[in-house]
Scaffold this motif. Structure first.
Motif, PDB file in Angstrom:
ATOM      1  N   SER A 147       0.771   0.972 -11.387  1.00 30.77           N
ATOM      2  CA  SER A 147      -0.679   0.814 -11.309  1.00 30.77           C
ATOM      3  C   SER A 147      -1.060  -0.310 -10.352  1.00 30.77           C
ATOM      4  O   SER A 147      -0.209  -1.064  -9.862  1.00 30.77           O
ATOM      5  CB  SER A 147      -1.218   0.505 -12.700  1.00 30.77           C
ATOM      6  OG  SER A 147      -0.778  -0.792 -13.098  1.00 30.77           O
ATOM      7  N   THR A 148      -2.345  -0.461 -10.150  1.00 31.93           N
ATOM      8  CA  THR A 148      -2.860  -1.570  -9.354  1.00 31.93           C
ATOM      9  C   THR A 148      -2.428  -2.899  -9.965  1.00 31.93           C
ATOM     10  O   THR A 148      -2.037  -3.819  -9.239  1.00 31.93           O
ATOM     11  CB  THR A 148      -4.396  -1.489  -9.268  1.00 31.93           C
ATOM     12  OG1 THR A 148      -4.748  -0.231  -8.699  1.00 31.93           O
ATOM     13  CG2 THR A 148      -4.972  -2.607  -8.423  1.00 31.93           C
ATOM     14  N   LEU A 201       1.161  -3.541  -9.036  1.00 30.75           N
ATOM     15  CA  LEU A 201       1.316  -3.969  -7.646  1.00 30.75           C
ATOM     16  C   LEU A 201       0.822  -5.396  -7.439  1.00 30.75           C
ATOM     17  O   LEU A 201       1.386  -6.132  -6.616  1.00 30.75           O
ATOM     18  CB  LEU A 201       0.603  -2.998  -6.707  1.00 30.75           C
ATOM     19  CG  LEU A 201       1.285  -1.637  -6.597  1.00 30.75           C
ATOM     20  CD1 LEU A 201       0.448  -0.689  -5.764  1.00 30.75           C
ATOM     21  CD2 LEU A 201       2.699  -1.759  -6.034  1.00 30.75           C
ATOM     22  N   PRO A 256       0.810  -1.229   0.000  1.00 30.62           N
ATOM     23  CA  PRO A 256       0.000   0.000   0.000  1.00 30.62           C
ATOM     24  C   PRO A 256       0.846   1.284   0.000  1.00 30.62           C
ATOM     25  O   PRO A 256       0.393   2.315  -0.490  1.00 30.62           O
ATOM     26  CB  PRO A 256      -0.816  -0.116   1.298  1.00 30.62           C
ATOM     27  CG  PRO A 256      -0.900  -1.590   1.550  1.00 30.62           C
ATOM     28  CD  PRO A 256       0.429  -2.142   1.082  1.00 30.62           C
ATOM     29  N   CYS A 275       3.539   1.593  -1.746  1.00 27.73           N
ATOM     30  CA  CYS A 275       4.306   1.588  -2.995  1.00 27.73           C
ATOM     31  C   CYS A 275       3.453   1.937  -4.209  1.00 27.73           C
ATOM     32  O   CYS A 275       3.835   1.624  -5.342  1.00 27.73           O
ATOM     33  CB  CYS A 275       4.957   0.217  -3.198  1.00 27.73           C
ATOM     34  SG  CYS A 275       6.173  -0.199  -1.943  1.00 27.73           S
ATOM     35  N   THR A 276       2.334   2.601  -4.009  1.00 28.72           N
ATOM     36  CA  THR A 276       1.465   2.941  -5.144  1.00 28.72           C
ATOM     37  C   THR A 276       2.165   3.855  -6.142  1.00 28.72           C
ATOM     38  O   THR A 276       1.789   3.891  -7.315  1.00 28.72           O
ATOM     39  CB  THR A 276       0.157   3.591  -4.662  1.00 28.72           C
ATOM     40  OG1 THR A 276       0.474   4.741  -3.877  1.00 28.72           O
ATOM     41  CG2 THR A 276      -0.669   2.607  -3.840  1.00 28.72           C
ATOM     42  N   TRP A 277       3.193   4.573  -5.702  1.00 28.12           N
ATOM     43  CA  TRP A 277       3.971   5.436  -6.584  1.00 28.12           C
ATOM     44  C   TRP A 277       4.733   4.630  -7.640  1.00 28.12           C
ATOM     45  O   TRP A 277       5.140   5.169  -8.659  1.00 28.12           O
ATOM     46  CB  TRP A 277       4.973   6.287  -5.777  1.00 28.12           C
ATOM     47  CG  TRP A 277       5.814   5.458  -4.840  1.00 28.12           C
ATOM     48  CD1 TRP A 277       5.572   5.220  -3.515  1.00 28.12           C
ATOM     49  CD2 TRP A 277       7.005   4.729  -5.159  1.00 28.12           C
ATOM     50  NE1 TRP A 277       6.541   4.374  -2.992  1.00 28.12           N
ATOM     51  CE2 TRP A 277       7.433   4.075  -3.980  1.00 28.12           C
ATOM     52  CE3 TRP A 277       7.748   4.566  -6.321  1.00 28.12           C
ATOM     53  CZ2 TRP A 277       8.567   3.273  -3.929  1.00 28.12           C
ATOM     54  CZ3 TRP A 277       8.883   3.770  -6.272  1.00 28.12           C
ATOM     55  CH2 TRP A 277       9.285   3.132  -5.079  1.00 28.12           C
ATOM     56  N   SER A 278       4.926   3.314  -7.414  1.00 28.68           N
ATOM     57  CA  SER A 278       5.758   2.513  -8.319  1.00 28.68           C
ATOM     58  C   SER A 278       5.016   2.010  -9.549  1.00 28.68           C
ATOM     59  O   SER A 278       5.651   1.507 -10.473  1.00 28.68           O
ATOM     60  CB  SER A 278       6.365   1.329  -7.569  1.00 28.68           C
ATOM     61  OG  SER A 278       5.387   0.367  -7.255  1.00 28.68           O
TER      62      SER A 278
END
Length: 169
Positions: free
Chosen positions: A33-34, A37, A26, A28-31
């Protein structure tokens, strides 16, 4: 702390490299899209099996600011770096270098002496970083993966990558 007239001050923050865990996702959303992840989460299952390492470079608050994987199944005698990402606001601050050096240490700890990676030809900044760290180009190959569109649908992204390697003493 008082700031110089320019309003700029240097802050030194210690960083820790550790294994990425599902509870980190949660943050690491900057890395990506859903969908990205979800792929990272699947790779963490492979990490538990020992097929890959997935690293997190974390602040003292234990928040990941850079992440990346090492796959040991692509080439028997090498670790293959992939999915390297740095929090956009902290790019060009040396975090990518720290992450890659930590990944190289992990590869060495497995008794391997070669690191490999593929860099998109449309990403010259990343290629320049890898070259500064001693990686050499040795070929090209097309690559593709699914990306999430703004409406939530999946699209196929296709690109050309430069293959690079580095011998690890």
């Amino acid at each position: 702390m008082s700031l110089p007239r320019t309003g700029v001050a240097e802050v030194v923050v210690p960083l820790l490299v550790r294994d990425l865990t599902p509870t980190d996702l949660p943050a690491c959303t900057w890395s990506g899209s859903t969908a990205h992840l979800m792929q990272v989460e699947r790779e963490l299952v492979r990490a538990a099996a020992g097929d890959v390492d997935y690293l997190a470079l974390c602040t003292p608050a234990d928040v990941p600011v850079a992440i990346g994987g090492i796959d040991y199944q692509v080439t028997a005698s090498a670790g293959t770096l992939w999915q390297l990402a740095v929090l956009p606001a902290l790019q060009s601050c040396g975090l990518g270098t720290m992450l890659i050096r930590a990944a190289e240490d992990r590869i060495r700890s497995r008794g391997l002496h070669r690191a490999e990676l593929a860099v998109e030809e449309s990403n010259p900044r990343a290629r320049a970083l890898y070259e500064r760290l001693g990686y050499l180009a040795h070929g090209r190959r097309p690559d593709a993966w699914d990306v999430q569109a703004p409406d939530g649908s999946l699209l196929r992204y296709e690109t050309m990558c430069t293959l690079m390697h580095k011998d690890l003493p």
